[in-house]
Scaffold this active site. Structure first.
Site, PDB file in Angstrom:
ATOM      1  N   HIS A   1      15.026 -25.716  29.533  1.00 14.01           N
ATOM      2  CA  HIS A   1      15.068 -25.652  30.878  1.00 14.01           C
ATOM      3  C   HIS A   1      16.409 -24.775  31.133  1.00 14.01           C
ATOM      4  CE1 HIS A   1      11.755 -28.186  31.341  1.00 14.01           C
ATOM      5  NE2 HIS A   1      11.363 -27.501  32.413  1.00 14.01           N
TER       6      HIS A   1
ATOM      7  N   LYS B   1      18.438 -26.572  36.415  1.00  9.52           N
ATOM      8  CA  LYS B   1      17.872 -27.296  37.017  1.00  9.52           C
ATOM      9  C   LYS B   1      18.564 -28.376  36.704  1.00  9.52           C
ATOM     10  CE  LYS B   1      13.168 -30.000  34.910  1.00  9.52           C
ATOM     11  NZ  LYS B   1      12.916 -29.516  35.849  1.00  9.52           N
TER      12      LYS B   1
END
Lengths: 257, 257, 257, 257
Positions: free
Chosen positions: A149, A153
């Site tokens: 990600h 995040k």
């Protein structure tokens, strides 16, 4: 024509839902709802004149088939309860409800023989990945998960990675066997009942998930990549058509695909 | 013709070296050496009659250009020293020497203006991956490493992953910035000066390494996969030709490619 | 402070360039240029008051160090020529010039000992991939290219895939050897001097490129993925700093990294 | 104990089958068969004394539960027919039978209520990949296939790639829509009812297959890699246990998983 109300219609996901409904040949947007807006003129939101805009549940007095909800955690339970009571089938993408709350809503909908769905993830590729992982786990006793990600995040592992690990564990019914290893830097990553999870956080990634099964002389990998959350609308659309045919509320998109 | 002696000629890697030399049009195998054998008949080992077989360094009295060594850690230093003293260029793939030992051997070879190489990894794909990672590290400030090996590998991370992380750190000259994250399962893996390393151990894999660089809106990935250690022979062959042209001993295949 | 003029400042890439310059601590946006606008008020474009806006080259009478160009193919040659004549270093990302035109501009800049760059691709990951492929091609005699783009891309193969194949061919100096195969469906894809190119067009992809080298028992893969063309600005920024130190115009980002 | 006869017991796959049966706690190798051998001494083949060795079908007069066949295309039909007639459940991995022949054998086994399996591929990862692709094809209207094999494979595409494309087409029931594209080098590869197939042939690969589904903002990829055909034995073992419980002959491992 399937008549649709969208709760949270002017948020980011709500806007995508508006576009999806407007471009579907068998759906009609009849109303948008958001408790925190004051301007109730549909033109303000780029909606056509025949779409009603509401900011109080009690005011919603129109007929509808489907209640799409992409609102906020604090409102979703009341919203869904209201929809069910009005006989409007709920398609709920807002997260934040407790297991008790979803149980209560399911009981309510089932007693009224009303179709509906509550799902934390409407991404088809992610849901299929999890379904396939559940099947593969029966035939391969060892697996690891890698998810990548963007660097912003803050939580690790991702919810999808965690759910995948959980489904693998349930399918096997026992912990995955551990290989002993010398690993002074702790490079073997996280561990959920023996399934290792590796979370990468780098700029340039949006959301990638990968589950790898290994057996003697072969590997099987199921991976999915999300580049735009508009992908969720494919799942929402599918869910709407399915929910129209059902008379129970289901939890999770995997229940209907 | 380049005349070659192979130390550890009847081991697994030694055998591959014998085949490589025999199939090269510009090389000739003149001898095999292994201190623990007793049978000195070349036919026993499938070698042609004109190849000499030795089990004592002192007995090796033939002319040769190249000394390939795939023997054992306990013998490699003495073997290499002997080769250099005889004016035979060493091409050493046996691991286990200390930094002091390799330094001493380098000094000895350099003083005699003798080309040579000591390398822990003769795999071209791995060495190129490391070289490229060093360059990319100058332009991308963030990277992570994923390596996948068979379940029987007991150490983690792999030597190649560790070396790659080290080269990235050296190229940047500073630690990679950390993103704060909630990670109760420790899924973010190992950490070498900020570069995260993730080690997977699953049946079905042989040896895969991957280094991923992330920047705004883009990623760059360099990966290599080894399915058969015969791949090392491509690097050994390349090293032999290079070493013949040089008058110094180098440490690492990356020094000559 | 490096003073920057941006040609095509209000286009999609131009806007990204404005943001990049504004957020750089050592750069100052002094002017924007676009021949087709009529409103010359900087506030119209969200620019601060001290930024000049021009729609005629002849009007540009301010001092500047760098001319960034993300305009249109029909204008870029005249724009760049103007910049060089004014002693403003060109950093040109607009495509569409002929080889003759770039040669003429290079001659002009070089004669004035003015640094500059004309590049079709400012994506660092793509340019590094091509550079690395050129090196790997010397050591691996076989390679194939796979590129994946969104379904709306009408040309195949991508420019990056084609350039990569060209660089591989130049590095080898000869055609790649063909393996004979039965292939009734023509699944072996495109062919550029023996390097096979495979173009995938699927929704969900943005722009991925991959070059795979295969040798005995090993493979080496270099891949890059672009999720947002904002990535180009990393390359533009790097180019600006480099161009300030140079006294020649270079063609291609690969010349300076 | 499941009593097993292995036809083609001394071939490459047959040997792997022998090892699998010997290491299974609930199986016993009772006989090996091969029509072209002359020496019938089990010790010649490294088998224990109580294993019978045959070279004529007519001589096989022992009780057995399972007939594993990894022999040759010219013999497999007769072998399987013989096994069924003797009431021995066939587990057939030898390829080369026509559809008529497999139909006849199925009819024969079914009439005797005898379980059995004929499968061209006992690789679990490949079979699961195909099963999953069939499901995903219902939800994603676009897909492409990439397969990578060693440079000596002379046919393209691989059987697995072709079967995957066929299953996708059957699941969709219609051709995949084509995107028009300019593609002077024909880089878009092969085409099976709209699903593009790309075949890579490079040294360093063994056998990799990948099917990629693309939708708005997301992709789903299912891939499998075979590094050693010993992987087939996992599927054979699974099939044996399943066949013992069944009273029909099935075609394809996918029928029982």
């Amino acid at each position: 024509m399937i008549k649709v109300i969208i709760s949270g219609f002017n948020g980011s996901m709500g806007q995508k839902a508006v576009n999806m409904v407007n471009s579907a040949s068998d759906m009609q947007l009849v109303a948008g709802y958001n408790s925190i807006i004051t301007d109730l003129d549909p033109k303000t939101y780029g909606l056509s004149d025949d779409v009603k805009v509401f900011n109080k549940l009690a005011d919603i007095n129109i007929e509808a088939d489907i209640w799409i909800d992409f609102s906020v955690p604090s409102a979703v339970f009341e919203n869904t309860k209201f929809a069910i009571e009005q006989g409007i089938r709920p398609v709920i993408g807002t997260s934040g409800m407790s297991e008790d709350q979803t149980s209560e809503l399911k009981k309510l909908a089932d007693s009224k023989e009303l179709g509906g769905i509550i799902a934390s993830n409407f991404g088809l590729s992610a849901v299929l990945m999890m379904k396939f992982a559940q099947v593969a786990a029966k035939y391969f006793s060892e697996s690891e998960i890698v998810e990548k990600h963007h660097e912003d995040k803050i939580d690790a592992p991702s919810g999808t990675a965690m759910n995948t690990a959980r489904l693998i564990y349930q399918a096997r019914g026992k912990d995955q066997e551990q290989h002993s290893s010398e690993d002074p830097l702790h490079t073997r990553g996280g561990d959920y009942h023996g399934t290792k999870i590796h979370a990468l956080r780098l700029p340039g990634f949006v959301a990638d998930e990968e589950v790898i099964f290994g057996g003697v002389g072969e590997t099987l990998t199921i991976s999915q990549s999300t580049s735009d959350r508009e992908s969720f609308m494919t799942g929402v659309k599918l869910a709407i058509h399915e929910v129209m045919k059902r008379n129970q509320l289901v939890i999770g998109l995997e229940q209907i695909i």
